[in-house]
Design a protein around this motif. Structure first.
Motif, PDB file in Angstrom:
ATOM      1  N   VAL A 164       0.897  -1.254   0.053  1.00  0.00           N
ATOM      2  CA  VAL A 164      -0.003   0.087   0.119  1.00  0.00           C
ATOM      3  C   VAL A 164       0.847   1.226   0.059  1.00  0.00           C
ATOM      4  N   LEU A 165       0.318   2.311  -0.389  1.00  0.00           N
ATOM      5  CA  LEU A 165       0.946   3.770  -0.363  1.00  0.00           C
ATOM      6  C   LEU A 165       0.692   4.312   1.002  1.00  0.00           C
ATOM      7  N   ARG A 166       1.664   4.509   1.699  1.00  0.00           N
ATOM      8  CA  ARG A 166       1.427   5.088   3.159  1.00  0.00           C
ATOM      9  C   ARG A 166       2.425   6.185   3.331  1.00  0.00           C
ATOM     10  N   ASP A 167       2.250   7.412   3.718  1.00  0.00           N
ATOM     11  CA  ASP A 167       3.036   8.365   3.706  1.00  0.00           C
ATOM     12  C   ASP A 167       3.886   8.973   2.457  1.00  0.00           C
ATOM     13  N   GLY A 168       3.546   8.502   1.421  1.00  0.00           N
ATOM     14  CA  GLY A 168       4.215   8.754   0.032  1.00  0.00           C
ATOM     15  C   GLY A 168       5.010   7.657  -0.313  1.00  0.00           C
ATOM     16  N   LYS A 169       5.078   6.432   0.509  1.00  0.00           N
ATOM     17  CA  LYS A 169       5.980   5.551   0.228  1.00  0.00           C
ATOM     18  C   LYS A 169       5.199   4.068  -0.001  1.00  0.00           C
ATOM     19  N   VAL A 170       5.690   3.212  -0.620  1.00  0.00           N
ATOM     20  CA  VAL A 170       5.149   2.065  -0.982  1.00  0.00           C
ATOM     21  C   VAL A 170       5.743   1.138   0.254  1.00  0.00           C
ATOM     22  N   VAL A 171       4.712   0.578   1.028  1.00  0.00           N
ATOM     23  CA  VAL A 171       5.088  -0.259   2.243  1.00  0.00           C
ATOM     24  C   VAL A 171       4.209  -1.555   1.977  1.00  0.00           C
ATOM     25  N   HIS A 172       4.893  -2.710   2.843  1.00  0.00           N
ATOM     26  CA  HIS A 172       4.255  -3.953   2.882  1.00  0.00           C
ATOM     27  C   HIS A 172       3.350  -4.189   4.133  1.00  0.00           C
ATOM     28  N   ILE A 173       2.244  -4.132   4.574  1.00  0.00           N
ATOM     29  CA  ILE A 173       1.710  -4.250   5.784  1.00  0.00           C
ATOM     30  C   ILE A 173       0.654  -5.646   5.780  1.00  0.00           C
ATOM     31  N   ASN A 174       0.492  -6.182   6.949  1.00  0.00           N
ATOM     32  CA  ASN A 174      -0.514  -7.185   6.938  1.00  0.00           C
ATOM     33  C   ASN A 174      -1.851  -7.035   5.991  1.00  0.00           C
ATOM     34  N   THR A 175      -2.112  -7.773   5.555  1.00  0.00           N
ATOM     35  CA  THR A 175      -3.549  -7.815   5.005  1.00  0.00           C
ATOM     36  C   THR A 175      -4.676  -7.203   6.113  1.00  0.00           C
ATOM     37  N   THR A 176      -4.362  -7.657   7.190  1.00  0.00           N
ATOM     38  CA  THR A 176      -5.578  -7.498   7.934  1.00  0.00           C
ATOM     39  C   THR A 176      -5.649  -5.866   8.513  1.00  0.00           C
ATOM     40  N   ASP A 177      -4.568  -5.142   8.198  1.00  0.00           N
ATOM     41  CA  ASP A 177      -4.488  -3.908   8.533  1.00  0.00           C
ATOM     42  C   ASP A 177      -4.726  -2.918   7.321  1.00  0.00           C
ATOM     43  N   VAL A 179      -7.170  -0.475   5.313  1.00  0.00           N
ATOM     44  CA  VAL A 179      -8.598   0.313   5.737  1.00  0.00           C
ATOM     45  C   VAL A 179      -9.139   0.962   4.389  1.00  0.00           C
ATOM     46  N   PRO A 180     -10.170   1.292   4.397  1.00  0.00           N
ATOM     47  CA  PRO A 180     -10.982   1.747   3.361  1.00  0.00           C
ATOM     48  C   PRO A 180     -10.020   3.318   2.986  1.00  0.00           C
ATOM     49  N   GLY A 181      -9.796   3.608   1.829  1.00  0.00           N
ATOM     50  CA  GLY A 181      -9.060   4.917   1.566  1.00  0.00           C
ATOM     51  C   GLY A 181      -7.586   4.609   1.273  1.00  0.00           C
ATOM     52  N   ASP A 182      -7.161   3.413   1.667  1.00  0.00           N
ATOM     53  CA  ASP A 182      -5.847   2.849   1.409  1.00  0.00           C
ATOM     54  C   ASP A 182      -5.502   2.828  -0.191  1.00  0.00           C
ATOM     55  N   ILE A 183      -4.380   3.233  -0.813  1.00  0.00           N
ATOM     56  CA  ILE A 183      -3.846   3.015  -2.179  1.00  0.00           C
ATOM     57  C   ILE A 183      -3.374   1.588  -2.322  1.00  0.00           C
ATOM     58  N   VAL A 184      -3.927   0.625  -2.773  1.00  0.00           N
ATOM     59  CA  VAL A 184      -3.187  -0.745  -2.971  1.00  0.00           C
ATOM     60  C   VAL A 184      -2.441  -0.680  -4.227  1.00  0.00           C
ATOM     61  N   VAL A 185      -1.118  -1.017  -4.201  1.00  0.00           N
ATOM     62  CA  VAL A 185      -0.401  -1.217  -5.275  1.00  0.00           C
ATOM     63  C   VAL A 185      -0.369  -2.624  -5.828  1.00  0.00           C
ATOM     64  N   LEU A 186      -0.796  -2.949  -6.991  1.00  0.00           N
ATOM     65  CA  LEU A 186      -1.100  -4.225  -7.234  1.00  0.00           C
ATOM     66  C   LEU A 186       0.204  -4.624  -8.393  1.00  0.00           C
ATOM     67  N   GLY A 187       0.538  -5.987  -8.336  1.00  0.00           N
ATOM     68  CA  GLY A 187       1.782  -6.395  -9.188  1.00  0.00           C
ATOM     69  C   GLY A 187       1.408  -7.995  -9.325  1.00  0.00           C
ATOM     70  N   GLU A 188       2.063  -8.429 -10.382  1.00  0.00           N
ATOM     71  CA  GLU A 188       1.636  -9.868 -10.973  1.00  0.00           C
ATOM     72  C   GLU A 188       1.808 -10.591  -9.763  1.00  0.00           C
ATOM     73  N   GLY A 189       1.095 -11.513  -9.539  1.00  0.00           N
ATOM     74  CA  GLY A 189       1.222 -12.609  -8.454  1.00  0.00           C
ATOM     75  C   GLY A 189       0.582 -12.232  -7.102  1.00  0.00           C
ATOM     76  N   ASP A 190       0.255 -11.164  -7.084  1.00  0.00           N
ATOM     77  CA  ASP A 190      -0.404 -10.422  -5.663  1.00  0.00           C
ATOM     78  C   ASP A 190      -2.078 -10.994  -5.576  1.00  0.00           C
ATOM     79  N   THR A 191      -2.281 -11.213  -4.538  1.00  0.00           N
ATOM     80  CA  THR A 191      -3.706 -11.581  -4.121  1.00  0.00           C
ATOM     81  C   THR A 191      -4.319 -10.213  -3.652  1.00  0.00           C
ATOM     82  N   VAL A 192      -5.452 -10.025  -4.228  1.00  0.00           N
ATOM     83  CA  VAL A 192      -6.154  -8.665  -3.867  1.00  0.00           C
ATOM     84  C   VAL A 192      -6.638  -8.984  -2.602  1.00  0.00           C
ATOM     85  N   SER A 193      -6.513  -7.986  -1.626  1.00  0.00           N
ATOM     86  CA  SER A 193      -6.967  -8.005  -0.390  1.00  0.00           C
ATOM     87  C   SER A 193      -8.079  -7.458   0.030  1.00  0.00           C
ATOM     88  N   ALA A 194      -8.845  -6.554  -0.669  1.00  0.00           N
ATOM     89  CA  ALA A 194      -9.736  -5.765  -0.631  1.00  0.00           C
ATOM     90  C   ALA A 194     -10.611  -5.454  -1.782  1.00  0.00           C
TER      91      ALA A 194
END
Length: 997
Positions: A164-177, A179-194
């Motif tokens: 996800v994009l947080r504070d202007g940087k792409v970071v990896h977080i637990n899928t359970t974290d 939230v609505p409004g998050d910017i999800v960054v998708l790439g080949e092989g990713d499972t869509v979490s929301a």
């Protein structure tokens, strides 16, 4: 004044809560009442108060997580602790013991009614049985709680991650974290979490079969839909639980947890029980066999009692029934299932600390049986520290100095020492590295926390091109180019192309492409030499391919680079490009034949990835354990063969089999090839599946590694699917049974070793528990059948006399079944587990040899126990002690105490003997501190039962003298001596047969 400040603070807090609640209601309204597919992405971002360029702040994300809750589907409420405790009593054996308790209470009432003075003041037998049942339940509850904690910790380790994009940087977080409004960054092989609304996509395709049933991946585009459509036709939406098969994209999260489409259709059933593992099923089978055997023995014993001693009163019948219950209690180890779960859970957690994360406890059994390990090369067998060392252009060949990801180095002519690089060669190197940098999805960043430390983002091969370009400043020359379209790399295409506009040159477009040289060369018609472009001749092709062979022979991975100026500033103006009725291009990747045609060959790079130094030893250890190592890679056959020979996978000069050769084989030829060949090169993911299926047809237990989305079928089909924890996609991680946290082949071999140790430990405590319990059964059975010979019953006496009381047998099980067995479950390695061939899955956990061992030890245990009792009875076989002034009852109490204590010590000696089926117990005798601690506690508790007066009444014991203790320990030690003699004989037999155990 203070009260007023408090009121103002309270009012301020209420106002803030009201604002936040209003915001949540507004956001919830968007999620529930509005169709985001019909709303412009900018409006969705505005409604959710998020900047798509920077994403949410960490503080805002935390606040939304508290408001909206974790991103997970609702599950059944947790089982209350009191229910879990009561569940410990839901066992047929416990019901049997409760029946025994009822019988004991009835016997006590009868005795009170018919005995002058009222008899015993309380029903000791019943109280002791109930007390032991409670203690057993407490131990079982504690063991299960520990197992749950271990599994929960494991689940946290394997928790899926989302970019996800947080504070202007792409970071990896637990899928359970998320939230609505998050910017999800998708790439080949990713499972869509929301669920989310796309606002950017490049050749994005998502497999939605899990949600819509559509078998073909769906193309995704960010354009707003004109009208409401069915779920499967919402091309600008992404949905929870689906997976990216191609391309990249970014989306605004519009729904999490139960507010997703999956959440709306989720089946809200109570949580189902976990399926029993193969080990647990076999243990249930063993328990049934033991239970049936005990029932038969109980019937025989009751019949023998009726014929030999007779039932003269209600007391005799009650005592006989208690005896039958005693046999059942003696036969089946009550804590077996709980101990098995705890040992597996602790073992898996121990493996996780060594970077091997096993997702299911049942997989441990399979791990120890692996006979073939199929591994990727890059990153698993090698360091994954890709470095561009060579750049070959039509005018010459240069070497790029420097290693690792630090962009520090320069170019020098190969074989030219410090000679300056000619300008023509330098320009071609710049063009080659520039193309590789632009046709690239990787990134290189300097660490914020450690300046001077560089982080590779994305595929290491792509990052190596960026590093090389920065070393020679090629990136600066091409800084004015901006990507506008992409034809992504896939394992089938083996190439990638992008279209970039040159902002310094009127926005003119240029195609930049990279890929396997032999593949990319087929799309080139021209070549750039000395600043001029000319037609590519057949001689040029042969020269380029010969260079590929030369570099591959030196273990370099080669990548070709090409480009083509389009001469226009809009893609719609490119000749051959197809547009829709609105004049728009629907998906540029579908028109790759136009984009990737008539390319100009720029040059190629040689990338080196050195083997991991520790892997060669691991390959040798696997070979010693009867495990074959197979390398599967997409690299050139010569590169693959070179690395494989360096690692000892094949002999020097050995050959690799290619994907094309595999395609030309029928099933029979394929099986023959896979039984002989250990290196496969230039293979596609579907070839991995063919290889693993072929190996399985030959009876192998195959482990298969993978990282890409297309590796998932092979990983899932393998007996042990292994996903890469660092470079692996979420889809592959979900398909795998094990995840490598360090992407290292040596970790797989270490996990197999650990799996074998865990399985050996399970066999150890099974041998111990079953032989000890069989010893108890034989003791009771032998004591009843030989009661007259041993002096347990006296001539002319009436009534039933049993060798050991039910409470004594219960106490023995409580004392020796729990702590020592659990300690043996974490026993250090005693045998060389990697010196024997893999175990077949069809082999029984408790085989014929173990049953013989169990029966032998059980007979010895019963014999020494009954001999010890006989020595303290009048009219015995070994001694003929006179009945003292206290009478036969007192003598019988002393004899029972002897037998009771001998049996406890015999089982403790058996714990030492059971640590290995063949090796002497004195090898590594003190290596398991937990076992010695358990033995010490057991001895202390047994002493308490013998010398504490009120426990004497409860367990029918009496204090023993010093000589009696010497007799107890001496007789009990015979179990260890007999075991040592038996092992020595079996070792001699094994040596004669040439068997390695």
């Amino acid at each position: 004044m203070v009260d007023r400040q408090k009121d103002q603070s309270k009012a301020s807090a209420l106002t803030e809560d009201a604002v936040q609640s209003e915001e949540v209601r507004a956001q919830q309204a968007l999620l529930n009442d509005t169709d985001p597919s019909l709303t412009d992405a900018s409006e969705v971002a505005k409604a959710l108060n998020v900047d798509i360029a920077t994403g949410l702040s960490s503080a805002e994300a935390k606040r939304r997580l508290e408001k909206f809750g974790p991103n997970q589907l609702a599950s059944a409420p947790p089982v209350p602790k009191w229910k879990k405790f009561l569940a410990q009593f839901e066992d047929p054996l416990v019901y049997l013991l409760l029946v025994a308790t009822a019988i004991s209470v009835v016997a006590w009432f009868i005795e009170r009614a018919n005995t002058p003075g009222g008899g015993e003041p309380v029903p000791f037998d019943a109280l002791v049985i109930v007390l032991i049942l409670i203690v057993n339940a407490v131990l079982g509850y504690i063991q299960e709680a520990r197992a749950e904690q271990a599994v929960a910790a494991l689940a946290q380790m394997t928790a899926p991650q989302t970019a996800v994009l947080r504070d202007g940087k792409v970071v990896h977080i637990n899928t359970t974290d998320v939230v609505p409004g998050d910017i999800v960054v998708l790439g080949e092989g990713d499972t869509v979490s929301a669920d989310g609304r796309l606002f950017a996509a490049a050749s994005l395709r998502i497999a939605e079969a899990s949600l819509t049933g559509e078998s073909v991946p769906v193309g995704k585009k960010p354009e707003t839909l004109a009208e409401a459509k069915a779920l499967g036709d919402r091309s600008n939406m992404i949905f929870n639980g689906t997976s990216v098969t191609q391309g990249t994209g970014r989306a605004i999260v519009t729904g999490t947890g139960m507010n997703t489409q999956v959440g709306k259709i989720a089946d809200m059933l109570a949580a189902t029980d976990d399926e029993a593992t193969p080990l647990q099923k076999e243990m249930a089978h063993v328990s049934k066999i033991l239970g049936l055997a005990v029932c038969i023995i109980a019937v025989v014993v009751l019949a023998a009692l009726a014929l030999t001693q007779g039932f003269h009163s209600v007391h005799d019948i009650i005592d006989s029934l208690l005896l039958a219950v005693s046999l059942a209690v003696a036969a089946v180890p009550e804590g077996l299932a709980a101990i098995l779960t705890v040992v597996l859970a602790l073992g898996v957690q121990r493996m996780a600390k060594h970077n091997a994360i096993v997702k299911k406890l049942s997989s441990v059994e399979t791990l120890g049986s692996a006979s073939v390990i199929c591994s990727d090369k890059t990153g698993t067998l090698t360091r994954n520290e890709m470095t561009v060392e060579r750049v070959v252009t039509p005018s010459g060949e240069v070497q790029i100095t420097g290693t690792g990801y630090a962009p520090e180095g320069r170019m020098v002519m190969v074989g030219g020492g410090d000679l300056a690089v000619p300008s023509a060669v330098e320009a071609e190197v710049m063009a080659t590295l520039g193309a590789g940098t632009l046709a690239n999805d990787g990134d290189l960043r300097e660490s914020d926390s450690k300046p001077g430390t560089w982080e590779a983002i994305g595929d290491p091969t792509e990052v190596s091109l960026i590093v090389a370009a920065r070393k020679v400043h090629a990136d600066r020359k091409y800084a004015s180019f901006e990507r506008v379209a992409e034809v992504p790399f896939t394992s089938e295409r083996k190439r990638m192309a992008i279209v970039a506009k040159d902002n310094a040159n009127a926005g003119n477009l240029t195609v930049f492409a990279k890929g396997a040289p032999d593949v990319l060369l087929a799309y080139c018609t021209r070549i750039a030499v000395g600043g001029a472009v000319r037609p590519l001749t057949e001689g040029d092709r042969q020269t380029i391919l010969a260079t590929v062979e030369k570099l591959s022979g030196e273990a370099y991975r080669t990548l070709g680079e090409a480009y083509r100026p389009l001469g226009v500033s809009s893609l719609t103006d490119v000749p051959g490009i197809v547009t829709n009725s609105a004049g728009q291009i629907t998906d540029i990747s579908e028109q790759s034949d136009v984009i990737e045609s008539d390319l100009i060959w720029a040059g190629m790079v040689g990338i080196i990835d050195p083997p991991r130094t520790e892997v060669r030893d691991s390959v040798a250890e696997a070979h010693r354990a009867g495990i074959r190592t197979v390398m599967i890679t997409g690299d050139h056959p010569l590169t693959a063969a070179r690395i494989a020979s360096d690692l000892g996978i094949i002999e020097k000069g050995g050959k690799a089999l290619t994907g094309d050769q595999l395609d030309a084989m029928d099933e029979k030829a394929l099986d023959k090839a896979t039984s002989e060949v250990s290196v496969y090169a230039r293979v596609a993911p579907e070839h991995k599946l063919k290889i693993v299926e072929s190996l399985q047809r030959q009876g192998n237990i195959a482990a298969m590694t993978g990282d890409g989305v297309n590796d998932a079928p092979a990983v899932k089909s393998a007996d042990i699917g292994v996903a890469m924890g660092i470079t692996g996609t979420e889809v592959t991680k979900e398909s795998a049974k094990m995840i490598l946290a360090d992407d290292n082949f040596s970790t797989i071999v270490a996990a197999v070793r650990e799996g074998r140790v865990i399985f050996d430990n399970i066999r150890k405590f099974l041998r111990y528990l079953l032989s000890s319990n069989v010893g108890e059964v034989f003791t009771v059975f032998g004591g009843v059948m030989l009661a007259g010979v041993l002096g347990i019953t006296q001539p002319g006496s009436e009534g039933v006399t049993v060798p050991l009381l039910a409470t004594q047998l219960l106490w023995i099980n409580l004392l020796t079944d729990a702590a020592p067995a659990l300690a043996m479950g974490v026993d250090p390695q005693t045998d060389d587990v990697m010196a024997r061939k893999p175990r077949k899955l069809t082999d029984r956990v408790i085989d014929k040899d173990m049953w013989i061992d169990i029966a032998f030890i059980g007979i010895i245990m019963a014999a020494v126990t009954l001999i010890g009792m006989d020595m303290h009875l009048a009219g015995g076989l070994f001694t003929d002690r006179s009945v003292d002034a206290l009478g036969h009852d007192a003598q019988m109490t002393e004899a029972r105490t002897m037998g009771f204590t001998i049996l406890v010590f015999a089982q403790l000696f058996n714990a030492l003997a059971s640590r290995s089926a063949r090796q002497s117990a004195f090898v590594g005798l003190f290596s398991n501190k937990w076992l010695w601690g358990a033995i010490g506690i057991s001895i202390l508790l047994q002493v308490v039962v013998i010398y504490v007066p009120f426990l004497n009444d409860a367990f029918g014991t009496t204090p023993l003298g010093f000589t009696a203790w010497i007799e107890c320990i001496g007789l009990a030690a015979i179990v260890l001596v007999a075991s040592e003699i038996y092992k020595a004989i079996m070792r001699a037999i094994d040596k004669r047969r040439g068997v390695t155990v």
